[in-house]
Structure formats: structure tokens, C-alpha cells
Design an enzyme around this catalytic site. Structure first.
Site, PDB file in Angstrom:
ATOM      1  N   CYS A 126     -16.220   1.865   0.306  1.00 27.36           N
ATOM      2  CA  CYS A 126     -15.105   0.984   0.678  1.00 27.36           C
ATOM      3  C   CYS A 126     -14.725   1.120   2.144  1.00 27.36           C
ATOM      4  CB  CYS A 126     -13.912   1.273  -0.214  1.00 27.36           C
ATOM      5  SG  CYS A 126     -13.247   2.943  -0.048  1.00 27.36           S
ATOM      6  N   ARG A 182     -13.430  -8.605   1.717  1.00 29.73           N
ATOM      7  CA  ARG A 182     -11.996  -8.415   1.489  1.00 29.73           C
ATOM      8  C   ARG A 182     -11.250  -9.680   1.904  1.00 29.73           C
ATOM      9  NH1 ARG A 182      -9.893  -3.303   1.386  1.00 29.73           N
ATOM     10  NH2 ARG A 182      -7.994  -4.424   0.845  1.00 29.73           N
ATOM     11  N   ARG A 239       0.874  -1.182   0.000  1.00 30.72           N
ATOM     12  CA  ARG A 239       0.000   0.000   0.000  1.00 30.72           C
ATOM     13  C   ARG A 239       0.906   1.225   0.000  1.00 30.72           C
ATOM     14  NH1 ARG A 239      -5.327   1.437   3.446  1.00 30.72           N
ATOM     15  NH2 ARG A 239      -6.086   0.024   1.826  1.00 30.72           N
ATOM     16  N   HIS A 261      -7.309   0.613  -6.457  1.00 29.74           N
ATOM     17  CA  HIS A 261      -7.527  -0.226  -5.262  1.00 29.74           C
ATOM     18  C   HIS A 261      -8.233  -1.515  -5.721  1.00 29.74           C
ATOM     19  CE1 HIS A 261      -7.793  -1.334  -1.207  1.00 29.74           C
ATOM     20  NE2 HIS A 261      -8.662  -0.467  -0.737  1.00 29.74           N
ATOM     21  N   ASP A 288     -17.082   7.370  -2.053  1.00 33.14           N
ATOM     22  CA  ASP A 288     -15.873   7.265  -1.228  1.00 33.14           C
ATOM     23  C   ASP A 288     -15.605   8.648  -0.635  1.00 33.14           C
ATOM     24  OD1 ASP A 288     -13.489   6.348  -0.111  1.00 33.14           O
ATOM     25  OD2 ASP A 288     -12.374   6.320  -2.001  1.00 33.14           O
ATOM     26  N   GLN A 313     -10.193  -4.048  -3.290  1.00 30.71           N
ATOM     27  CA  GLN A 313     -11.476  -3.550  -2.794  1.00 30.71           C
ATOM     28  C   GLN A 313     -12.576  -3.719  -3.842  1.00 30.71           C
ATOM     29  OE1 GLN A 313     -12.215  -2.007   0.410  1.00 30.71           O
ATOM     30  NE2 GLN A 313     -14.218  -2.607  -0.387  1.00 30.71           N
TER      31      GLN A 313
HETATM   32  N1  NVA Z   1      -9.881   6.778  -1.620  1.00 31.99           N
HETATM   33  C1  NVA Z   1      -9.520   6.357  -0.301  1.00 31.99           C
HETATM   34  C2  NVA Z   1      -9.765   4.879  -0.126  1.00 31.99           C
HETATM   35  C3  NVA Z   1      -9.440   4.340   1.254  1.00 31.99           C
HETATM   36  C4  NVA Z   1      -9.633   2.871   1.369  1.00 31.99           C
HETATM   37  C5  NVA Z   1      -8.072   6.696  -0.028  1.00 31.99           C
HETATM   38  O1  NVA Z   1      -7.229   6.486  -0.912  1.00 31.99           O
HETATM   39  O2  NVA Z   1      -7.777   7.188   1.060  1.00 31.99           O
HETATM   40  N1   CP Z   2     -11.198  -0.049   2.363  1.00 24.35           N
HETATM   41  C1   CP Z   2      -9.946  -0.168   2.796  1.00 24.35           C
HETATM   42  O1   CP Z   2      -9.001  -0.478   2.054  1.00 24.35           O
HETATM   43  O2   CP Z   2      -9.802   0.043   4.132  1.00 24.35           O
HETATM   44  P1   CP Z   2      -8.442   0.213   4.954  1.00 24.35           P
HETATM   45  O3   CP Z   2      -7.863   1.558   4.551  1.00 24.35           O
HETATM   46  O4   CP Z   2      -8.879   0.174   6.378  1.00 24.35           O
HETATM   47  O5   CP Z   2      -7.511  -0.900   4.603  1.00 24.35           O
END
Ligand code: NVA
Ligand code: CP
Length: 306
Positions: free
Chosen positions: A264, A292, A109, A136, A224, A139
Site C-alpha cells: 500500500c 486510490r 484517518r 483501510h 506492508d 486502499q
Molecule cells: N499499516 C500502515 C498502512 C499505511 C498506509 C499503517 O497503518 O501505518
Molecule cells: N497507502 C496510504 O494510505 O498512503 P498514505 O499514508 O500516504 O495516505
């Protein structure tokens, strides 16, 4: 051991899957979920390890990958830039060559999509994108599993994305192509998804500015946060622009009568979604989160040779 790179599969974006593989993963996730909930022990990955590199925060991604590896008989290591050499500037290419000689798969990540691509280019083992600024994929695969469980086939259905043209939106765009559904994106001007994706996905995706028009007849409404990780300082400015894009009960009522709501998570009630929607009968957000685990178990089983 000789230095060599074996050809291995990665999941850096949904473009790494064929339509058949995407569907097979969802089917397998549903089967693994059934096995897990009926107490069937299934441990094909005994002795295998997954390195999890997190350069951003996470609850769902960390818990689901760590528990998923444990359930499959393997092991997961949490690696944070605060206490690895990556965080002190060791090159991604060097980290990839070192870590991938000791583990069987790597989940990352991070910020730039290029980082996961550079890592994968130097890795001997499968690399999984656990979220970048661009995509992502884990997800969205879990979200599609959730849709199949509740409503069946998504091919030919209409999905509305309401809000920022961010990493989740961009992954839904690739999913629309892979799973052959129609995606209508309602985002404010200046917050469009990447231009190259708009061009590449034009047969399946269109952008409208009006969320009320976008949700007409939609079988799924997804949204989101208005400011993703790394954009925290923009939140005030974004709030003003995004306020008309909140998913409310009134907006949901304009969609197909059987429309589902997805997010998500984590969610901000009163910003991108009204509390009554996320807590309401059309919301499947907790199933998305649980899936997930199951979807990523199917992915680990698919990617890690055993
Ligand atoms: N768009 C959000 C998704 C978090 C799971 C982010 O990148 O923070
Ligand atoms: N939706 C998602 O990826 O959540 P986290 O940021 O908690 O991993």
C-alpha cells in the site's frame, strides 16, 4: 434547521458494502479512470464539499481525495488536529454534528475504529474510513481494482498476506469474504489479526507461520510495513521477529508464475520488501497508488447524493 439525522451510507469497513456494490465500485473506478485519462470532464459534485480529518500523516490518501473531489467538480478541506477544536478535546460527537451540517461527506484517518463509528453515528452525511488501526478499506478496494486491471477476476484466486496482521491484513480478510477469494496469512506468532476477524472470516482465511508455505500457488502477494503509524517505538523489537517475512525474489518465485506484488506504501526497502521486488516486473505498487484516486472518485459518486 431541525436537528435530525438522515439515514446515509458510510464506508467504515468493507462490511458496509454488498458483494455487488464492491464489484460495481471497481467497475466504475475503471470507467472513471478511462474518462479522466481521455480528457472527459465529469463534474457531478459541483458545489459539494468533503471534510478530510487527518489525525495521522498521509500522502496518497490526502492527495487522492483532494484531487478526486476537484476532478468531480467539488471541494475538499484538510482538517488537522493541530488546528481544529477536535485536537483540543472537542468531543467527536459534537464535531460530527457540526461538521456534517456544513459539508456533504467526511473522510477520517485516525487511530481507533470506534472513533469513525462514533463520528458516523452522529453525522448527517456519509463518513469514509481513510485508515484506522483496524481497517483501510479505500486502499484494499484500489488494490482489488489493480488486480482486476492486470489479471481479471479475483474470485477463487489465492492471495498471500506476508507480514503483520495489521489494518491492511484485516481489510484483506474482509475483502476475501466480500470478493470470495482465498487469503493465506503468514505472520509471526503474536502478530495475528484480531481474533474476532479470524473467527468471522474463517471460511476464506487461514493463518500459517511459514511465508514459503503461504505463497505456494498465490496469484497475489501483499505486504506492508512492520510497524504501523503509532507503533514507531516498537520497530526495533519487530525487526528481529519479522526478518524472515521479508518479500524477496526467492519468495516471489515460489508463488504462481503470474503472481503480482502489492504494497500500500510507504515501503521500507530492505525491511518488509526487497528493493528488487518492489522495483521489479511483478510489482504493481504505482498502479495501486494511482487507483486510490479513481476508486475513491467512484466511492464519492456512490455515497454523496447529487
Ligand atoms: N499499516 C500502515 C498502512 C499505511 C498506509 C499503517 O497503518 O501505518
Ligand atoms: N497507502 C496510504 O494510505 O498512503 P498514505 O499514508 O500516504 O495516505
Amino acid at each position: 434547521m431541525a436537528s435530525h439525522q438522515t439515514a446515509c451510507r458510510h464506508l467504515l469497513s468493507l462490511r458496509d458494502l454488498t458483494p455487488d456494490e464492491g464489484r460495481a465500485l471497481i467497475g466504475r473506478a475503471i470507467e472513471l479512470k478511462r474518462m479522466q485519462t481521455t480528457g472527459q470532464v465529469f463534474r457531478p459534485l459541483v458545489g459539494k464539499s468533503l471534510a478530510m480529518i487527518f489525525e495521522k500523516s498521509s500522502t496518497r490518501t490526502r492527495v487522492s481525495f483532494e484531487v478526486g473531489m476537484a476532478q468531480l467538480g467539488g471541494h475538499a478541506l484538510f482538517l488537522s488536529p493541530r488546528d481544529t477544536q477536535l485536537g483540543r478535546g472537542e468531543p467527536v460527537e459534537d464535531s460530527a454534528r457540526v461538521i456534517s451540517r456544513m459539508v456533504d461527506a467526511v473522510m477520517i484517518r485516525t487511530f481507533e475504529q470506534q472513533t469513525v463509528e462514533r463520528f458516523a453515528a452522529h453525522s448527517q452525511v456519509p463518513v469514509i474510513n481513510g485508515l484506522t488501526d483496524r481497517y483501510h478499506p479505500c486502499q484494499v478496494l484500489a488494490d482489488l481494482q489493480t488486480f482486476y486491471e492486470h489479471r481479471g477476476e479475483i474470485q477463487g484466486k489465492r492471495v498471500a498476506w506476508v507480514g503483520d496482521g495489521n489494518n491492511m491484513c484485516q481489510t484483506f480478510m474482509e475483502a476475501a469474504v466480500l470478493f470470495d477469494f482465498e487469503l493465506v496469512i503468514a505472520c509471526p506468532e503474536g502478530f495475528d489479526p484480531a481474533a474476532d476477524l479470524i473467527a468471522a472470516c474463517a471460511d476464506h482465511c487461514q493463518i500459517l507461520r511459514d511465508p514459503r508455505a503461504a505463497v505456494q500457488g498465490a496469484h497475489l502477494i501483499a505486504t506492508d510495513v512492520w510497524a504501523s503509524m503509532g507503533q514507531e517505538e516498537e520497530l526495533e523489537r519487530r525487526r528481529a521477529v519479522f526478518t524472515p517475512y521479508q518479500v524477496t525474489d526467492e519468495l516471489m518465485d515460489l508463488a504462481h508464475p503470474e503472481a503480482l506484488f502489492m504494497h500500500c506504501l510507504p515501503a521500507h526497502r530492505g525491511e518488509e520488501v526487497a528493493a528488487s521486488v518492489i522495483e521489479g516486473p511483478r510489482s504493481v505498487v504505482w498502479d495501486e497508488a494511482e487507483n486510490r484516486l479513481h476508486l475513491q472518485k467512484a466511492l464519492l459518486e456512490f455515497l454523496i447524493p447529487h
